[in-house]
Design a protein around this motif. Structure first.
Motif, PDB file in Angstrom:
ATOM      1  N   SER A 198    -104.395 -17.788  59.565  1.00  0.00           N
ATOM      2  CA  SER A 198    -104.589 -17.144  58.266  1.00  0.00           C
ATOM      3  C   SER A 198    -105.557 -17.952  57.396  1.00  0.00           C
ATOM      4  O   SER A 198    -106.420 -17.387  56.719  1.00  0.00           O
ATOM      5  CB  SER A 198    -103.238 -17.001  57.557  1.00  0.00           C
ATOM      6  N   LYS A 199    -105.426 -19.274  57.441  1.00  0.00           N
ATOM      7  CA  LYS A 199    -106.307 -20.133  56.650  1.00  0.00           C
ATOM      8  C   LYS A 199    -107.743 -20.066  57.159  1.00  0.00           C
ATOM      9  O   LYS A 199    -108.698 -20.114  56.383  1.00  0.00           O
ATOM     10  CB  LYS A 199    -105.789 -21.565  56.697  1.00  0.00           C
ATOM     11  N   LYS A 200    -107.901 -19.966  58.473  1.00  0.00           N
ATOM     12  CA  LYS A 200    -109.235 -19.933  59.077  1.00  0.00           C
ATOM     13  C   LYS A 200    -110.032 -18.724  58.609  1.00  0.00           C
ATOM     14  O   LYS A 200    -111.243 -18.815  58.358  1.00  0.00           O
ATOM     15  CB  LYS A 200    -109.092 -19.930  60.600  1.00  0.00           C
ATOM     16  N   TYR A 201    -109.385 -17.584  58.495  1.00  0.00           N
ATOM     17  CA  TYR A 201    -110.095 -16.353  58.148  1.00  0.00           C
ATOM     18  C   TYR A 201    -109.996 -15.996  56.664  1.00  0.00           C
ATOM     19  O   TYR A 201    -110.520 -14.970  56.249  1.00  0.00           O
ATOM     20  CB  TYR A 201    -109.557 -15.192  58.980  1.00  0.00           C
ATOM     21  N   SER A 202    -109.292 -16.826  55.878  1.00  0.00           N
ATOM     22  CA  SER A 202    -109.201 -16.552  54.445  1.00  0.00           C
ATOM     23  C   SER A 202    -110.477 -17.015  53.757  1.00  0.00           C
ATOM     24  O   SER A 202    -111.037 -18.054  54.110  1.00  0.00           O
ATOM     25  CB  SER A 202    -107.995 -17.278  53.841  1.00  0.00           C
ATOM     26  N   PRO A 203    -110.957 -16.265  52.766  1.00  0.00           N
ATOM     27  CA  PRO A 203    -112.168 -16.677  52.045  1.00  0.00           C
ATOM     28  C   PRO A 203    -111.887 -17.836  51.112  1.00  0.00           C
ATOM     29  O   PRO A 203    -110.733 -18.259  50.945  1.00  0.00           O
ATOM     30  CB  PRO A 203    -112.547 -15.405  51.271  1.00  0.00           C
ATOM     31  N   LYS A 204    -112.935 -18.336  50.491  1.00  0.00           N
ATOM     32  CA  LYS A 204    -112.770 -19.427  49.548  1.00  0.00           C
ATOM     33  C   LYS A 204    -112.011 -18.946  48.319  1.00  0.00           C
ATOM     34  O   LYS A 204    -111.990 -17.765  47.990  1.00  0.00           O
ATOM     35  CB  LYS A 204    -114.141 -19.972  49.133  1.00  0.00           C
ATOM     36  N   ARG A 205    -111.381 -19.897  47.639  1.00  0.00           N
ATOM     37  CA  ARG A 205    -110.621 -19.554  46.437  1.00  0.00           C
ATOM     38  C   ARG A 205    -111.554 -19.051  45.351  1.00  0.00           C
ATOM     39  O   ARG A 205    -112.666 -19.555  45.187  1.00  0.00           O
ATOM     40  CB  ARG A 205    -109.859 -20.775  45.930  1.00  0.00           C
ATOM     41  N   GLY A 206    -111.070 -18.080  44.609  1.00  0.00           N
ATOM     42  CA  GLY A 206    -111.858 -17.520  43.523  1.00  0.00           C
ATOM     43  C   GLY A 206    -112.718 -16.345  43.916  1.00  0.00           C
ATOM     44  O   GLY A 206    -113.256 -15.656  43.056  1.00  0.00           O
ATOM     45  N   SER A 207    -112.882 -16.121  45.209  1.00  0.00           N
ATOM     46  CA  SER A 207    -113.696 -14.985  45.649  1.00  0.00           C
ATOM     47  C   SER A 207    -112.926 -13.688  45.440  1.00  0.00           C
ATOM     48  O   SER A 207    -111.720 -13.633  45.637  1.00  0.00           O
ATOM     49  CB  SER A 207    -114.071 -15.146  47.125  1.00  0.00           C
ATOM     50  N   LYS A 208    -113.653 -12.657  45.053  1.00  0.00           N
ATOM     51  CA  LYS A 208    -113.044 -11.361  44.767  1.00  0.00           C
ATOM     52  C   LYS A 208    -113.702 -10.299  45.618  1.00  0.00           C
ATOM     53  O   LYS A 208    -114.930 -10.210  45.681  1.00  0.00           O
ATOM     54  CB  LYS A 208    -113.198 -11.029  43.280  1.00  0.00           C
ATOM     55  N   GLU A 209    -112.872  -9.522  46.286  1.00  0.00           N
ATOM     56  CA  GLU A 209    -113.377  -8.448  47.143  1.00  0.00           C
ATOM     57  C   GLU A 209    -113.306  -7.127  46.400  1.00  0.00           C
ATOM     58  O   GLU A 209    -112.264  -6.763  45.857  1.00  0.00           O
ATOM     59  CB  GLU A 209    -112.558  -8.373  48.435  1.00  0.00           C
ATOM     60  N   GLU A 210    -114.413  -6.419  46.381  1.00  0.00           N
ATOM     61  CA  GLU A 210    -114.452  -5.131  45.701  1.00  0.00           C
ATOM     62  C   GLU A 210    -114.283  -3.965  46.665  1.00  0.00           C
ATOM     63  O   GLU A 210    -114.030  -2.847  46.233  1.00  0.00           O
ATOM     64  CB  GLU A 210    -115.783  -4.991  44.943  1.00  0.00           C
ATOM     65  N   PHE A 211    -114.440  -4.216  47.961  1.00  0.00           N
ATOM     66  CA  PHE A 211    -114.303  -3.152  48.945  1.00  0.00           C
ATOM     67  C   PHE A 211    -112.861  -3.132  49.467  1.00  0.00           C
ATOM     68  O   PHE A 211    -112.283  -4.179  49.765  1.00  0.00           O
ATOM     69  CB  PHE A 211    -115.280  -3.356  50.103  1.00  0.00           C
ATOM     70  N   SER A 212    -112.303  -1.934  49.574  1.00  0.00           N
ATOM     71  CA  SER A 212    -110.894  -1.811  49.956  1.00  0.00           C
ATOM     72  C   SER A 212    -110.639  -2.310  51.369  1.00  0.00           C
ATOM     73  O   SER A 212    -109.574  -2.881  51.643  1.00  0.00           O
ATOM     74  CB  SER A 212    -110.450  -0.352  49.831  1.00  0.00           C
ATOM     75  N   ASN A 213    -111.594  -2.127  52.289  1.00  0.00           N
ATOM     76  CA  ASN A 213    -111.346  -2.599  53.650  1.00  0.00           C
ATOM     77  C   ASN A 213    -111.366  -4.119  53.721  1.00  0.00           C
ATOM     78  O   ASN A 213    -110.628  -4.723  54.497  1.00  0.00           O
ATOM     79  CB  ASN A 213    -112.362  -1.994  54.625  1.00  0.00           C
ATOM     80  N   HIS A 214    -112.185  -4.774  52.882  1.00  0.00           N
ATOM     81  CA  HIS A 214    -112.165  -6.233  52.824  1.00  0.00           C
ATOM     82  C   HIS A 214    -110.878  -6.730  52.167  1.00  0.00           C
ATOM     83  O   HIS A 214    -110.269  -7.706  52.625  1.00  0.00           O
ATOM     84  CB  HIS A 214    -113.378  -6.745  52.031  1.00  0.00           C
ATOM     85  N   GLN A 215    -110.464  -6.074  51.086  1.00  0.00           N
ATOM     86  CA  GLN A 215    -109.234  -6.466  50.401  1.00  0.00           C
ATOM     87  C   GLN A 215    -108.024  -6.253  51.291  1.00  0.00           C
ATOM     88  O   GLN A 215    -107.071  -7.043  51.265  1.00  0.00           O
ATOM     89  CB  GLN A 215    -109.087  -5.664  49.096  1.00  0.00           C
ATOM     90  N   ALA A 216    -108.040  -5.211  52.099  1.00  0.00           N
ATOM     91  CA  ALA A 216    -106.933  -4.960  53.019  1.00  0.00           C
ATOM     92  C   ALA A 216    -106.802  -6.095  54.032  1.00  0.00           C
ATOM     93  O   ALA A 216    -105.692  -6.513  54.379  1.00  0.00           O
ATOM     94  CB  ALA A 216    -107.135  -3.627  53.741  1.00  0.00           C
ATOM     95  N   PHE A 217    -107.940  -6.608  54.495  1.00  0.00           N
ATOM     96  CA  PHE A 217    -107.893  -7.729  55.437  1.00  0.00           C
ATOM     97  C   PHE A 217    -107.309  -8.972  54.766  1.00  0.00           C
ATOM     98  O   PHE A 217    -106.529  -9.713  55.376  1.00  0.00           O
ATOM     99  CB  PHE A 217    -109.292  -8.020  55.965  1.00  0.00           C
ATOM    100  N   LEU A 218    -107.646  -9.207  53.504  1.00  0.00           N
ATOM    101  CA  LEU A 218    -107.047 -10.326  52.776  1.00  0.00           C
ATOM    102  C   LEU A 218    -105.545 -10.136  52.618  1.00  0.00           C
ATOM    103  O   LEU A 218    -104.769 -11.095  52.736  1.00  0.00           O
ATOM    104  CB  LEU A 218    -107.699 -10.463  51.402  1.00  0.00           C
TER     105      LEU A 218
END
Length: 526
Positions: free
Chosen positions: A50-70
């Motif tokens: 989970s840590k390997k594929y998590s983005p950096k802190r503070g990053s915000k995803e505006e696309f629902s498919n990206h947010q779903a992966f988070l």
């Protein structure tokens, strides 16, 4: 029925059986420990994944498919926590508890076996005493019978004297008395032995210990399943969260977000007209007479080379202070964002100026609290910052007006600035005359916007989807609702509409079907 009684004196069998029971408990503890290690390693690997594929802190995803992966990564991390909880509970409730109980059983077994060995030795000693007493009784009884027979024979012998007869009778009587004593002693020893034997064979100390061991081990078996069953509801919620993340993906909204981020604002190119060279019309004259609407390539014009240099690693940086290198819609967004940031900074400086002014008043009224002159450098610096920010704000607002920004955004910035400046006219943050001159420009722009609002409808549209209209300048609509088109889409993806009650605002062009647009060329049916 006692286990000891069934096996009688076969304590070697009991010894082996009880030892095998303790070995089974120890083996089960080792099994559960290895299971907890597997769970801990599994949880660790899940967390690392989970840590390997998590983005950096503070990053915000505006696309629902990206947010779903988070969301999935977060649920996997929570799932790993439940696996760690399973390992922890198994270690505490099974391994530690059974290990402690195993040590108690070993001590108890050792004590029971020692007592059983002593009891067996004592029983054997008692049996030897009984056997000796029995043999003595048997011997003395035979001697007494012989003495009695000799006394009777002597009494019938005519040649025996009276003294011989009396002596023989006394001897027989003595032997009989001794035999009776041996008999009583034998009976006493027999009773004692039977009592010891009964206590030895019917005592079930080891049986009770072994049954308690089996019951405790069975409870450990049940805990092995219950430990995981208790966290299954939470694991189920994690899995539901993963499934919900998939269902929350909205491909249409993702497309709209992408369009909003990167739309250029250029008008769509018109159709190319046929150039009939057979009539002798040269290319230059046809180009000038056809009047084909200019598309994005023509509108780029002089900046064409600059646009391509953006993708060249060796190109020089472009002066982007006014964002002139961006397409119209992107430029308006960046300018509005810059205006909002400057307005926030200006508001902070105004608040600080007011606070310094109040502090200065307090120092003047109460000199013992501080020297008012000590605040002069801060007040001067704050005033300079405010003047600098106002200058930048005026500059970016003028650029936004040139770029065709919406009047409501400009009115918002100007309104907030006026409120801040008018809040304390005597403060260092008061609005200067330059602001009044810029206000006239914005007021004129607002008047033009209001004139556009009063324009007659140029068509109609029907809503294809529900739109909340939560953003500033937009208007909500329901699926199937018919609205009047006031301003057509100019390439930025938004269409200005009006209701029958006079409410106006912008809606996404892709969310509605435009049935008729009236232009200078006439009515075009879509």
């Amino acid at each position: 029925l006692s286990l000891d009684f069934v096996l009688q004196d076969q304590y070697d069998i009991i010894d082996k059986h009880t030892q095998s029971g303790l070995d089974l408990v120890e083996k089960y503890v080792k099994f559960v420990k290895e299971r907890t290690e597997i769970e801990q390693n599994y949880a660790k690997q899940l967390r690392n994944l989970s840590k390997k594929y998590s983005p950096k802190r503070g990053s915000k995803e505006e696309f629902s498919n990206h947010q779903a992966f988070l969301d999935i990564l977060n649920e996997v991390n929570d799932y790993a926590g439940q696996r760690e909880l399973i390992a922890e509970n198994m270690m505490i409730n099974i391994c530690i508890e059974l290990t402690k109980y195993l040590q108690e059983l070993k001590q108890e077994r050792k004590m029971h076996l020692s007592e059983a060995k002593k009891a067996q030795q004592y029983l054997e000693g008692t049996y030897k005493q009984l056997d000796n007493s029995k043999k003595r009784f048997e011997r003395e009884w035979r001697e007494a019978e012989k003495a009695a027979q000799y006394a009777e024979k002597t009494d019938q012998d005519l040649n025996a004297t009276k003294a011989d007869v009396e002596k023989a009778k006394q001897q027989a009587h003595m032997r009989t008395h001794i035999a009776e004593e041996c008999k009583n002693d034998y009976a006493s020893q027999l009773q004692k032995y039977n009592k010891e034997q009964n206590q030895f064979y019917f005592t079930d100390m080891l049986q009770d210990m072994d049954e308690r061991r089996i019951k405790k081990l069975a409870q450990g078996y049940v805990l092995f399943a219950d430990t995981e069953r208790h966290v299954m509801p939470i694991i189920g919620k994690c899995l539901e969260g993963i499934a919900r993340a998939g269902t929350n993906v909205n491909e249409r909204n993702d497309s709209v977000v992408l369009i909003e981020q990167h739309k250029s604002g250029f008008e769509r190119p018109g159709d190319l007209e046929f150039e009939d060279y057979s009539q002798g019309i040269n290319r230059a004259s046809s180009d000038s007479s056809l009047g084909t609407p200019k598309g994005p390539l023509e509108l780029l014009g002089k900046n064409k080379n600059k646009t391509f240099r953006l993708f060249n690693k060796k190109s020089k940086p472009v002066d982007s202070e006014g964002f002139t290198h961006l397409p119209p819609e992107q430029r308006r967004k960046r300018l509005q964002q810059k205006i909002d940031d400057i307005s926030k900074e200006l508001q902070k400086e105004i608040d600080q100026s007011e606070a310094l002014g109040k502090m200065k008043d307090v120092y003047e009224k109460n000199p013992q609290m501080g020297d008012p002159a000590s605040l002069a450098p801060q007040i001067t610096q704050t005033a300079q910052n405010m003047e600098r920010l106002r200058g930048e704000l005026n500059k970016y607002e003028s650029w936004l007006a040139e770029a065709g920004g919406r009047g409501d955004s400009i009115r918002y910035s100007t309104h907030s600035l006026n409120n801040n400046g008018a809040h304390n006219p005597n403060s260092p943050g008061a609005i200067s005359d330059d602001t009044d001159s810029s206000q006239a420009i914005y007021t004129e722009f607002d008047d033009e916007f209001e004139e556009e609002e009063l324009a007659a409808p140029i068509g109609q549209c029907t809503a294809l989807y529900n739109f909340p209209g939560s953003s500033e300048g937009t208007i909500s609509m329901q699926e199937g609702e018919v609205l009047f088109v006031v301003e057509e889409d100019k390439g930025d993806g938004w269409t200005r509409v009006r209701r029958n009650n006079g409410d106006e605002g912008y809606i996404p062009t892709s969310y509605a079907t435009i049935t008729e647009i009236t232009t200078s060329r006439g009515s075009l049916i879509y």
